[in-house]
Design a protein around this motif. Structure first.
Motif: not given
Length: 411
Positions: A58-63, A272-279, A70-74
């Protein structure tokens, strides 16, 4: 979107870990098919909960890839809720979080920073790199964390000389909470701020509250070997919004609000990147279950090994509920019949990773000449202490560890 290829539990993906241990990514069978069982048992391998791919997709699809969106904030919100703090800055590592903590507390060249000697180098390295002078204190036998009585004695002596430290940094060692109320009371008497190194202890509790709660700041790690991992990353938390706002500003190169790049001071690329924050976001909901699992591992070691002469396990004070990030034993060579190092080598021969407890910092060549206070308990714990495999494993796998240790006993 094409599926992201990942290896199953029959393969290994090696990661550098804060404690020098090899970290092997373990995927649950419900998310990916398993292959041959792992032969080698690792100290603290990361384990996925099964929802990481969905959040990443979802994170990558959203670019979003960079430290934005939004993901690091979440993730920050989720960490703050888990840690019990009102304000959180997610950053690139636990070491980065500590570095920012030192910056916002005003540590400068020539200042003293005090911490316990029995800890990983990252606790003090950022302060030393900033030009501060470290002073190392011993730990208490009750918890293996900073001795509040020793701290009080040394602060009293320092105050009479007008040489108080800029900050005191207790460590929640191996998931064991420090006696924070006692430390805060002592430091508060002289107005010395406390920065908790809680990198190993997310999910632990001190006097029925989360570790670090009450300190000016606390730092956490989400490295690959931690109970909750993002594959990297860390967080600095506080109940003081100004401290976290300052840390966040420094973590993004200290850019001022302007149409051009304006800098009143220098900062760091610590986002912190959105990729790592997603994990991390997918993982953090499993925190309580992971802590319970680690505690069960420790309890099983205790039940199977406590009868051996000369062997004891890391204590847990009545005021603490450790996350048991790592299960640690102590071996008295006279009573046990062999040394800690002999046990470590026997485990290694059986393809089981173990590791001595942290070598005290006052014994490290990097800090040659630094002052140390105490009776040397940190050194004795290092000489006799051994960290055992503590992550997700079957009873049969843990029995392998237990059988080797029991077979080494000659007492």
């Amino acid at each position: 979107m094409a599926a992201i290829p990942l290896r199953s539990s029959g393969d290994t993906q090696q990661r550098s870990a804060d404690n020098g241990a090899t970290a092997v990514l373990v995927f649950p069978s419900r998310s990916l098919p398993s292959k041959a069982p792992r032969l080698r048992l690792h100290l603290s391998p990361p384990s996925l909960v099964g929802g990481e791919l969905a959040v990443l997709s979802r994170t990558l699809t959203d670019g979003w890839i960079a430290p934005a969106g939004p993901v690091p904030e979440q993730f920050e919100q989720a960490v703050g809720e888990a840690a019990g703090f009102a304000h959180t800055a997610a950053v690139a590592s636990g070491t980065a979080a500590l570095h920012l903590g030192y910056r916002v507390l005003g540590v400068e060249r020539g200042d003293e920073v005090w911490t316990q000697s029995l800890t990983f180098v990252a606790t003090i390295a950022p302060a030393v790199q900033m030009g501060a002078r470290p002073r190392f204190l011993d730990v208490s036998a009750e918890s293996w964390t900073l001795d509040p009585n020793l701290l009080e004695d040394q602060l009293q002596k320092a105050a009479t000389k007008g040489r108080l430290p800029r900050a005191v940094v207790p460590v929640d060692l191996y998931g064991q909470p420090c006696d924070l109320d006692a430390i805060l009371a002592v430091c508060g008497r002289w107005g010395v701020p406390v920065l908790c190194d809680s990198a190993e202890a997310l999910g632990a509790r001190y006097r029925d509250r989360p570790v670090g709660k009450g300190a000016a700041l606390a730092a956490f790690s989400f490295n690959g070997n931690k109970i909750i991992t993002a594959g990297g990353g860390g967080a600095l938390v506080s109940d003081d919004p100004a401290l976290i706002a300052r840390a966040r500003h420094l973590s993004t190169q200290a850019k001022e609000t302007a149409p051009h790049y304006q800098h009143e001071t220098t900062g760091y690329s610590y986002g912190l990147s959105s990729v790592l924050a997603s994990v991390g976001l997918a993982q953090i909901g499993a925190l309580d279950a992971r802590v319970a699992e680690r505690r069960r591992v420790f309890d099983r070691y205790a039940g199977a090994l406590s009868d051996l002469p000369g062997l004891s396990l890391m204590p847990e004070p009545s005021w603490a509920r450790s996350s048991r990030w790592l299960s640690v034993i102590q071996i008295d060579p006279k009573a046990f019949g062999t040394t800690r190092e002999a046990v470590r080598r026997a485990l290694e021969a059986a393809q089981i990773e173990s590791r001595p407890v942290w070598k005290p910092l006052h014994m490290q060549p990097a800090f040659r000449g630094a002052r140390f206070h105490g009776d040397g308990l940190s050194g004795r714990l290092f000489e006799r202490g051994l960290c055992l495999p503590s992550g997700s494993m079957s009873a049969e796998e843990q029995d392998r560890v237990i059988d080797v240790i029991r077979g080494c006993c000659k007492g």
